[in-house]
Design a protein around this motif. Sequence first.
Motif, PDB file in Angstrom:
ATOM      1  N   ARG A  36      -9.866 -47.750 -31.155  1.00 43.50           N
ATOM      2  CA  ARG A  36     -11.245 -47.577 -31.606  1.00 43.50           C
ATOM      3  C   ARG A  36     -12.132 -48.703 -31.066  1.00 43.50           C
ATOM      4  N   SER A  37     -11.570 -49.899 -30.932  1.00 42.04           N
ATOM      5  CA  SER A  37     -12.350 -51.015 -30.398  1.00 42.04           C
ATOM      6  C   SER A  37     -12.638 -50.845 -28.908  1.00 42.04           C
ATOM      7  N   GLU A  38     -11.877 -50.009 -28.245  1.00 40.52           N
ATOM      8  CA  GLU A  38     -12.077 -49.747 -26.819  1.00 40.52           C
ATOM      9  C   GLU A  38     -12.908 -48.484 -26.585  1.00 40.52           C
ATOM     10  N   ASP A  39     -13.673 -48.053 -27.565  1.00 42.41           N
ATOM     11  CA  ASP A  39     -14.544 -46.876 -27.474  1.00 42.41           C
ATOM     12  C   ASP A  39     -13.786 -45.587 -27.236  1.00 42.41           C
ATOM     13  N   GLY A  40     -12.694 -45.401 -27.881  1.00 39.22           N
ATOM     14  CA  GLY A  40     -11.960 -44.135 -27.790  1.00 39.22           C
ATOM     15  C   GLY A  40     -10.481 -44.378 -27.561  1.00 39.22           C
ATOM     16  N   VAL A  41      -9.744 -43.299 -27.653  1.00 42.00           N
ATOM     17  CA  VAL A  41      -8.292 -43.431 -27.539  1.00 42.00           C
ATOM     18  C   VAL A  41      -7.814 -43.440 -26.097  1.00 42.00           C
TER      19      VAL A  41
ATOM     20  N   GLY B 214      -4.227 -41.271 -26.196  1.00 39.59           N
ATOM     21  CA  GLY B 214      -4.638 -40.397 -27.285  1.00 39.59           C
ATOM     22  C   GLY B 214      -3.589 -39.356 -27.615  1.00 39.59           C
TER      23      GLY B 214
ATOM     24  N   TYR C 135      -4.700 -47.383 -33.872  1.00 40.42           N
ATOM     25  CA  TYR C 135      -5.979 -46.707 -34.072  1.00 40.42           C
ATOM     26  C   TYR C 135      -7.127 -47.718 -34.016  1.00 40.42           C
ATOM     27  N   ILE C 136      -6.962 -48.869 -34.661  1.00 44.85           N
ATOM     28  CA  ILE C 136      -7.994 -49.903 -34.616  1.00 44.85           C
ATOM     29  C   ILE C 136      -8.157 -50.431 -33.194  1.00 44.85           C
TER      30      ILE C 136
END
Length: 106
Positions: free
Chosen positions: A43-48, A52, A39-40
Amino acid sequence: MHLDDMRPDDAAPRPGHRTWWKAPLVASLLGLPFLVLEYIWFRSEDGVGAFGGALYWSVGLLALSWALPHHRYLRIPRMLAAGAGLGCVLLPMLLALALGAALSGS
């Protein structure tokens, strides 16, 4: 008390399975650190992105393995849900490791 006085709902309830929590606990303990890490990472890549679905399915299957009723006849579905949830948790990490190994080999 006569036999005519007994109704089917007077029967004692069946006890729950005593070790129902083992499969969800093992899958959660192994998968939860990877789930948080993914998830982290996502999230660092601007989305799943493309992974996802694996992230959402893994959370859903792990939650399902905890939420199933605690009966003995649901032991196999609970183990399958926990195992599939753990597999979905590990899928993005295994694909990333395989991609890293393939790119470093050439």
